[in-house]
Scaffold this active site. Structure first.
Site, mmCIF file in Angstrom:
data_model
loop_
_atom_site.group_PDB
_atom_site.id
_atom_site.type_symbol
_atom_site.label_atom_id
_atom_site.label_comp_id
_atom_site.label_asym_id
_atom_site.label_seq_id
_atom_site.Cartn_x
_atom_site.Cartn_y
_atom_site.Cartn_z
ATOM 1 N N ASP A 38 -15.305 28.538 -53.522
ATOM 2 C CA ASP A 38 -14.618 26.959 -53.878
ATOM 3 C C ASP A 38 -14.756 26.699 -55.049
ATOM 4 O OD1 ASP A 38 -17.157 26.247 -52.915
ATOM 5 O OD2 ASP A 38 -16.158 25.460 -51.197
ATOM 6 N N HIS A 241 -18.382 41.579 -80.501
ATOM 7 C CA HIS A 241 -18.229 40.578 -79.252
ATOM 8 C C HIS A 241 -19.342 40.243 -78.450
ATOM 9 C CE1 HIS A 241 -13.967 40.660 -79.824
ATOM 10 N NE2 HIS A 241 -14.459 40.288 -80.698
ATOM 11 N N ASP A 258 -21.988 32.698 -83.432
ATOM 12 C CA ASP A 258 -20.826 32.779 -83.764
ATOM 13 C C ASP A 258 -20.490 31.799 -82.462
ATOM 14 O OD1 ASP A 258 -18.404 32.348 -83.093
ATOM 15 O OD2 ASP A 258 -17.219 34.501 -84.548
ATOM 16 N N ASP A 269 -15.079 26.985 -85.556
ATOM 17 C CA ASP A 269 -15.784 28.497 -85.197
ATOM 18 C C ASP A 269 -16.658 28.979 -86.184
ATOM 19 O OD1 ASP A 269 -15.559 30.772 -84.714
ATOM 20 O OD2 ASP A 269 -13.638 31.077 -85.448
ATOM 21 N N HIS A 348 -13.420 44.603 -89.059
ATOM 22 C CA HIS A 348 -12.013 43.022 -88.394
ATOM 23 C C HIS A 348 -11.795 42.607 -89.740
ATOM 24 C CE1 HIS A 348 -15.257 39.192 -89.579
ATOM 25 N NE2 HIS A 348 -16.035 40.672 -88.976
ATOM 26 N N HIS A 352 -8.330 33.432 -89.317
ATOM 27 C CA HIS A 352 -7.483 33.550 -88.168
ATOM 28 C C HIS A 352 -6.951 31.997 -87.802
ATOM 29 C CE1 HIS A 352 -10.488 31.620 -85.649
ATOM 30 N NE2 HIS A 352 -11.647 33.192 -86.022
ATOM 31 N N HIS A 359 -8.340 30.496 -81.526
ATOM 32 C CA HIS A 359 -7.082 31.644 -82.484
ATOM 33 C C HIS A 359 -5.961 30.871 -82.429
ATOM 34 C CE1 HIS A 359 -9.951 34.845 -81.782
ATOM 35 N NE2 HIS A 359 -10.304 34.528 -82.435
ATOM 36 N N GLU A 382 -13.955 34.437 -92.697
ATOM 37 C CA GLU A 382 -14.849 34.969 -91.697
ATOM 38 C C GLU A 382 -15.540 36.201 -92.153
ATOM 39 O OE1 GLU A 382 -14.511 35.109 -87.816
ATOM 40 O OE2 GLU A 382 -12.980 34.346 -87.785
ATOM 41 N N TYR A 386 -21.606 45.395 -90.809
ATOM 42 C CA TYR A 386 -21.832 45.589 -89.904
ATOM 43 C C TYR A 386 -22.494 47.252 -90.138
ATOM 44 C CZ TYR A 386 -19.536 41.864 -88.585
ATOM 45 O OH TYR A 386 -18.522 40.579 -88.949
ATOM 46 N N ARG A 403 -22.026 37.917 -90.109
ATOM 47 C CA ARG A 403 -21.222 37.735 -91.223
ATOM 48 C C ARG A 403 -21.345 35.884 -91.164
ATOM 49 N NH1 ARG A 403 -18.857 39.251 -86.602
ATOM 50 N NH2 ARG A 403 -19.077 37.372 -84.886
ATOM 51 N N GLU A 405 -19.258 32.864 -90.908
ATOM 52 C CA GLU A 405 -17.671 31.990 -90.745
ATOM 53 C C GLU A 405 -17.261 30.245 -91.556
ATOM 54 O OE1 GLU A 405 -16.360 32.720 -86.319
ATOM 55 O OE2 GLU A 405 -14.246 32.255 -87.307
#
Ligand code: GLY
Ligand code: MN
Ligand code: MN
Length: 437
Positions: A38, A241, A258, A269, A348, A352, A359, A382, A386, A403, A405
């Site tokens: 709950d 991710h 990130d 972001d 990538h 965006h 996004h 960004e 890698y 990265r 960004e």
């Protein structure tokens, strides 16, 4: 919480109805979602609904009637003194109507009764299809209820329109009030990255650095993280991710974070990558400078009239040149881009749209062409690199993931980097980590 004035939302809904020209738009907010037994997930309204209404409670629906006499209505939960003792304040239709600038408001349990009347003799129905099957079924139920009256001369909407066509396009261009909220989301996110740099030490766990970010978000009144934070040390920097955030941070490794705050619905972001021990090693620095140069070149392409893909193409070129310099790849830059060889280390896209959703909505192509950037559009820039261990990867570069960004607002003359306060240059990061700033 009401983010903007009721007049602002009225004006916004009028602009939507103007675009519709005729017909009815019906947009529901997001459902509450059970986490386990709950306990609920923290509630977050649907972004389209929130953008249209400013209304933050669950179980609510906006109805817009376009035409010569545009009208806009809210359905929401009734006042309920007993439930409010347990769960807190509810607006109720009467107070919500005034506070959020609607022409009328009714209890949500009247929705099925009133909707067929509101749809009668309307040429078109705009809503969001295919997101929630229960909603789709309900919409069909209303249509059938109107169709059942056809013999008394009432006609049902014959045109069904995906409401995203209008709402996505309008949300893509941010107004001044939205930009203020986005600046705040960006500022809070930037100060969280600075705090993470100051707190980071070898031996800490990734989640301890994550805790610093979350502390800074809430301390400044952010609603929540805009998305699950990625706090990735060492080889985890190469997992795009990664969200486990449970490994120890080792001396000599990089840390890629990130993370962005959501402030009154608007997302920040930011990604920053820095050395766990506060000093970039030689190979780390060389790779970092490549990504930093790619990002600077891409940001320079974020200006009115440039096509959406210009920042990406520029970033790919600078990154590919860097991959050659780092001896990750051999060949001509044009050849490596054409064959897609660079994708082994940069897989990538470079950004965006950004807004209420991290996004955010809005088409990237119009009539088959990448759309030109316009003032008021907000996007991320960004690029990354890698480097997983593998054949031909020079010693010292393995497991370096980087990265960088930032959040960028397109202006009349170029762009504004909303997240510029997050340290980014090598010397600046090292100073901040030494405690000199
Ligand atoms: N944090 C999600 C992204 O960078 O797209
Ligand atoms: Mn990000
Ligand atoms: Mn992003």
């Amino acid at each position: 919480m009401l983010n903007l004035s009721p007049a602002h939302y009225r004006q916004r809904r009028r602009r939507v109805m103007h675009r519709m020209a005729e017909g009815v738009m019906v947009i529901a907010t997001a459902p509450e979602v059970i986490r386990n037994r709950d306990s609920h997930y923290p509630y977050r309204p649907d972004s389209h609904f929130w953008w249209l209404s400013g209304f933050g409670e669950p179980e609510a629906v906006v109805v817009l009637l376009a035409g010569r006499r545009p009208r806009h209505y809210l359905f929401c939960r009734a006042k309920d003194p007993e439930r409010e003792v347990w769960e807190g304040f509810r607006w109720g239709p009467k107070a919500a109507r005034t506070a959020f600038g609607f022409d009328a408001a009714w209890p949500i349990d009247q929705l099925d009764r009133r909707l067929p009347d509101l749809l009668a003799d309307q040429p078109a129905l705009h809503t969001l299809f295919g997101i929630d099957p229960a909603w789709d079924a309900r919409v069909v139920g209303w249509l059938n209820a109107v169709r059942a009256r056809e013999r008394s001369g009432i006609s049902a909407p014959e045109v069904l329109v995906d409401a995203t066509a209008i709402l996505d396009e309008m949300r893509l261009i941010k107004d001044a009030a939205e930009v203020d909220l986005m600046r705040r989301a960006a500022d809070i996110s930037a100060s969280a990255h600075r705090r993470a740099m100051q707190a980071c030490r070898p031996g800490m766990h990734e989640y301890q650095v994550e805790a610093e970010l979350l502390h800074e978000f809430r301390r400044h009144g952010a609603d929540a993280p805009a998305y699950p934070a990625i706090v990735a040390g060492g080889d985890n920097t190469c997992v795009l991710h990664y969200v486990a955030n449970d490994r120890p941070l080792r001396d000599g490794d990089l840390l890629l974070i990130d993370a962005g705050a959501e402030y009154r619905g608007y997302a920040g972001d930011i990604t920053r990558t820095f050395p766990v021990n506060g000093r970039f090693g030689g190979a780390q620095k060389a790779a970092y400078e490549v990504v930093l140069a790619a990002q600077a070149a891409a940001i320079a392409e974020a200006r009115p009239g440039r096509p959406w893909h210009a920042p990406h193409d520029t970033a790919v070129r600078v990154l590919t040149e860097g991959m050659k310099e780092l001896k990750l790849l051999k060949g001509t830059v044009d050849g490596l881009i054409e064959s897609g060889a660079y994708r082994r280390f940069y897989m990538h896209r470079t950004g965006h749209w950004l807004g209420l959703d991290v996004h955010d909505v809005g088409d990237y192509k119009v009539d088959g062409e990448w759309r030109p950037l316009q003032p008021g559009m907000a996007l991320t820039v960004e690029p990354g690199l890698y480097i997983r261990p593998g054949p031909g990867v020079p010693r010292g570069l393995e497991n370096i993931g980087i990265r960088i960004e930032d959040d960028v607002l397109v202006t009349e003359t170029g762009c504004e980097v909303l997240t510029a306060a997050a340290p980014k240059a090598v010397a600046e990061i090292e100073e901040v980590m030494r405690g000199d700033r």
